[in-house]
Design a protein around this motif. Structure first.
Motif, PDB file in Angstrom:
ATOM      1  N   THR A 197       0.831  -1.140  -0.193  1.00 27.62           N
ATOM      2  CA  THR A 197      -0.085  -0.135   0.020  1.00 27.62           C
ATOM      3  C   THR A 197       0.901   1.238   0.176  1.00 27.62           C
ATOM      4  O   THR A 197       2.008   1.404   0.676  1.00 27.62           O
ATOM      5  N   ASP A 198       0.477   2.336  -0.770  1.00 24.99           N
ATOM      6  CA  ASP A 198       1.236   3.642  -0.716  1.00 24.99           C
ATOM      7  C   ASP A 198       1.298   4.133   0.729  1.00 24.99           C
ATOM      8  O   ASP A 198       0.485   3.745   1.560  1.00 24.99           O
ATOM      9  N   ILE A 199       2.355   4.745   0.915  1.00 26.22           N
ATOM     10  CA  ILE A 199       2.626   5.327   2.242  1.00 26.22           C
ATOM     11  C   ILE A 199       1.416   6.084   2.824  1.00 26.22           C
ATOM     12  O   ILE A 199       1.037   5.966   3.974  1.00 26.22           O
ATOM     13  N   GLU A 200       0.795   6.903   1.754  1.00 27.31           N
ATOM     14  CA  GLU A 200      -0.030   7.781   2.318  1.00 27.31           C
ATOM     15  C   GLU A 200      -1.579   7.486   2.410  1.00 27.31           C
ATOM     16  O   GLU A 200      -2.638   7.713   2.591  1.00 27.31           O
ATOM     17  N   GLY A 201      -1.711   5.884   1.797  1.00 24.75           N
ATOM     18  CA  GLY A 201      -2.829   5.392   1.779  1.00 24.75           C
ATOM     19  C   GLY A 201      -3.709   5.501   0.596  1.00 24.75           C
ATOM     20  O   GLY A 201      -4.947   5.147   0.354  1.00 24.75           O
ATOM     21  N   LYS A 202      -3.006   6.343  -0.294  1.00 25.31           N
ATOM     22  CA  LYS A 202      -3.900   6.580  -1.519  1.00 25.31           C
ATOM     23  C   LYS A 202      -4.263   5.298  -2.606  1.00 25.31           C
ATOM     24  O   LYS A 202      -5.089   5.028  -3.273  1.00 25.31           O
ATOM     25  N   CYS A 203      -3.110   4.766  -2.545  1.00 23.62           N
ATOM     26  CA  CYS A 203      -3.226   3.541  -3.527  1.00 23.62           C
ATOM     27  C   CYS A 203      -3.767   2.346  -2.980  1.00 23.62           C
ATOM     28  O   CYS A 203      -3.748   2.370  -1.522  1.00 23.62           O
ATOM     29  N   VAL A 204      -4.606   1.669  -3.944  1.00 23.64           N
ATOM     30  CA  VAL A 204      -5.244   0.515  -3.175  1.00 23.64           C
ATOM     31  C   VAL A 204      -4.127  -0.796  -3.019  1.00 23.64           C
ATOM     32  O   VAL A 204      -3.116  -0.506  -4.019  1.00 23.64           O
ATOM     33  N   ASP A 205      -4.578  -1.798  -2.367  1.00 26.84           N
ATOM     34  CA  ASP A 205      -3.701  -2.822  -2.220  1.00 26.84           C
ATOM     35  C   ASP A 205      -3.096  -3.300  -3.586  1.00 26.84           C
ATOM     36  O   ASP A 205      -4.038  -3.530  -4.662  1.00 26.84           O
ATOM     37  N   MET A 206      -1.867  -3.767  -3.802  1.00 24.13           N
ATOM     38  CA  MET A 206      -1.666  -4.479  -5.103  1.00 24.13           C
ATOM     39  C   MET A 206      -0.509  -5.594  -4.805  1.00 24.13           C
ATOM     40  O   MET A 206       0.365  -5.463  -3.795  1.00 24.13           O
ATOM     41  N   ALA A 207      -0.894  -6.765  -5.459  1.00 27.34           N
ATOM     42  CA  ALA A 207      -0.002  -8.025  -5.109  1.00 27.34           C
ATOM     43  C   ALA A 207       1.172  -7.782  -6.057  1.00 27.34           C
ATOM     44  O   ALA A 207       1.145  -7.388  -7.144  1.00 27.34           O
ATOM     45  N   ILE A 208       2.583  -8.261  -5.511  1.00 24.28           N
ATOM     46  CA  ILE A 208       3.469  -8.173  -6.450  1.00 24.28           C
ATOM     47  C   ILE A 208       4.561  -9.299  -5.776  1.00 24.28           C
ATOM     48  O   ILE A 208       4.596  -9.629  -4.649  1.00 24.28           O
ATOM     49  N   ASN A 209       5.539  -9.873  -6.542  1.00 25.08           N
ATOM     50  CA  ASN A 209       6.179 -10.835  -6.247  1.00 25.08           C
ATOM     51  C   ASN A 209       7.545 -10.230  -5.415  1.00 25.08           C
ATOM     52  O   ASN A 209       7.927  -8.979  -5.780  1.00 25.08           O
ATOM     53  N   CYS A 210       8.193 -10.843  -4.438  1.00 25.11           N
ATOM     54  CA  CYS A 210       9.159 -10.203  -3.562  1.00 25.11           C
ATOM     55  C   CYS A 210      10.335  -9.959  -4.165  1.00 25.11           C
ATOM     56  O   CYS A 210      11.282  -9.158  -3.691  1.00 25.11           O
ATOM     57  N   ASP A 211      10.711 -10.701  -5.472  1.00 26.34           N
ATOM     58  CA  ASP A 211      11.774 -10.482  -6.139  1.00 26.34           C
ATOM     59  C   ASP A 211      11.831  -9.210  -6.995  1.00 26.34           C
ATOM     60  O   ASP A 211      12.966  -8.389  -6.947  1.00 26.34           O
ATOM     61  N   ALA A 212      10.840  -8.257  -7.041  1.00 25.24           N
ATOM     62  CA  ALA A 212      10.645  -7.075  -7.405  1.00 25.24           C
ATOM     63  C   ALA A 212      10.737  -5.822  -6.501  1.00 25.24           C
ATOM     64  O   ALA A 212      10.507  -4.795  -6.606  1.00 25.24           O
ATOM     65  N   VAL A 213      10.883  -6.161  -5.117  1.00 19.81           N
ATOM     66  CA  VAL A 213      10.849  -5.573  -4.082  1.00 19.81           C
ATOM     67  C   VAL A 213      12.286  -5.544  -3.226  1.00 19.81           C
ATOM     68  O   VAL A 213      12.643  -6.664  -3.270  1.00 19.81           O
ATOM     69  N   LYS A 214      12.606  -4.457  -2.693  1.00 19.53           N
ATOM     70  CA  LYS A 214      13.828  -4.600  -1.842  1.00 19.53           C
ATOM     71  C   LYS A 214      13.592  -3.478  -0.571  1.00 19.53           C
ATOM     72  O   LYS A 214      12.684  -2.644  -0.547  1.00 19.53           O
ATOM     73  N   ARG A 215      13.940  -4.002   0.622  1.00 20.09           N
ATOM     74  CA  ARG A 215      14.096  -3.223   1.818  1.00 20.09           C
ATOM     75  C   ARG A 215      14.492  -1.711   1.411  1.00 20.09           C
ATOM     76  O   ARG A 215      15.468  -1.524   0.956  1.00 20.09           O
ATOM     77  N   ARG A 216      13.810  -0.634   2.108  1.00 20.88           N
ATOM     78  CA  ARG A 216      14.087   0.650   1.994  1.00 20.88           C
ATOM     79  C   ARG A 216      15.331   0.805   2.828  1.00 20.88           C
ATOM     80  O   ARG A 216      15.176   0.653   4.023  1.00 20.88           O
ATOM     81  N   PRO A 217      16.425   1.358   2.359  1.00 25.62           N
ATOM     82  CA  PRO A 217      17.498   1.750   3.170  1.00 25.62           C
ATOM     83  C   PRO A 217      17.257   2.776   4.328  1.00 25.62           C
ATOM     84  O   PRO A 217      16.308   3.580   4.081  1.00 25.62           O
ATOM     85  N   PRO A 218      17.746   2.795   5.460  1.00 21.94           N
ATOM     86  CA  PRO A 218      17.339   3.729   6.691  1.00 21.94           C
ATOM     87  C   PRO A 218      17.377   5.086   6.229  1.00 21.94           C
ATOM     88  O   PRO A 218      16.760   5.846   6.615  1.00 21.94           O
ATOM     89  N   GLY A 219      18.372   5.537   5.440  1.00 19.75           N
ATOM     90  CA  GLY A 219      18.557   6.917   5.072  1.00 19.75           C
ATOM     91  C   GLY A 219      17.753   7.556   4.174  1.00 19.75           C
ATOM     92  O   GLY A 219      17.597   8.543   4.009  1.00 19.75           O
ATOM     93  N   GLU A 220      16.885   6.762   3.539  1.00 21.33           N
ATOM     94  CA  GLU A 220      16.080   7.179   2.464  1.00 21.33           C
ATOM     95  C   GLU A 220      14.956   7.555   2.968  1.00 21.33           C
ATOM     96  O   GLU A 220      14.030   6.780   3.666  1.00 21.33           O
TER      97      GLU A 220
END
Length: 172
Positions: free
Chosen positions: A149-172
């Motif tokens: 879900t988008d951080i602001e809650g504007k976007c509806v839930d979307m399913a995605i494979n975990c290969d296309a996702v990475k953890r957000r680095p702490p400084g960003e």
């Protein structure tokens, strides 16, 4: 010799001969052997006879036919051995690949960045960012599927494979 790239069709038979008569690591045999049951006689062996060519010249036609039929009867065994070797080769390659892959574990509420997929309209060239986000993980399924879900809650839930996702680095 052929000059220029417009006459590649004149070099193609030589390239194919090289490909078909070279032992492939994944099969431990040549494609020619698997099709015809015997190794190919390359043009150089015709000009400068090899031991194999000399031995075949000395036998009579009946003996040659007999040995050829024996080779053809053994072709299925050669193909089966090649299939077994190919399966072992694939397992070995998968094991080496899996040594280097470290699966990521995601938890609910975690912030992640989602990779731009090639079919998305937002990809604008090589200098554009590769990832978008941040997104929040709202649900984690057992088959490596995340619901974001988008951080602001504007976007509806979307399913995605975990290969296309990475953890957000702490400084960003």
């Amino acid at each position: 010799m052929v000059k220029g790239s417009r006459q590649w069709h004149k070099k193609l038979p030589f390239a194919l001969l090289g490909y078909r008569t070279t032992i492939h690591t994944s099969m431990s045999a040549t494609p020619y052997l698997l099709v015809y049951g015997t190794e190919a006689v390359i043009p150089m062996e015709v000009e400068i006879p090899s031991l194999r060519i000399i031995a075949e010249d000395k036998i009579d036609d009946d003996e040659w036919v007999k040995t050829r039929l024996e080779q053809l009867s053994l072709i299925d065994e050669k193909r089966l051995a090649t299939v077994c070797h190919g399966q072992l080769y694939q397992k070995r390659m998968a094991r080496e690949y899996n040594k280097k892959v470290h699966p990521q574990k995601f938890e609910m509420g975690q912030l992640v960045l989602k990779r731009f997929l090639p079919h998305q309209a937002e990809t604008k060239g090589k200098f554009a960012p590769n990832r978008q986000g941040p997104f929040m993980v709202t649900r984690v399924l057992s088959n490596d599927v995340l619901y974001l879900t988008d951080i602001e809650g504007k976007c509806v839930d979307m399913a995605i494979n975990c290969d296309a996702v990475k953890r957000r680095p702490p400084g960003e």
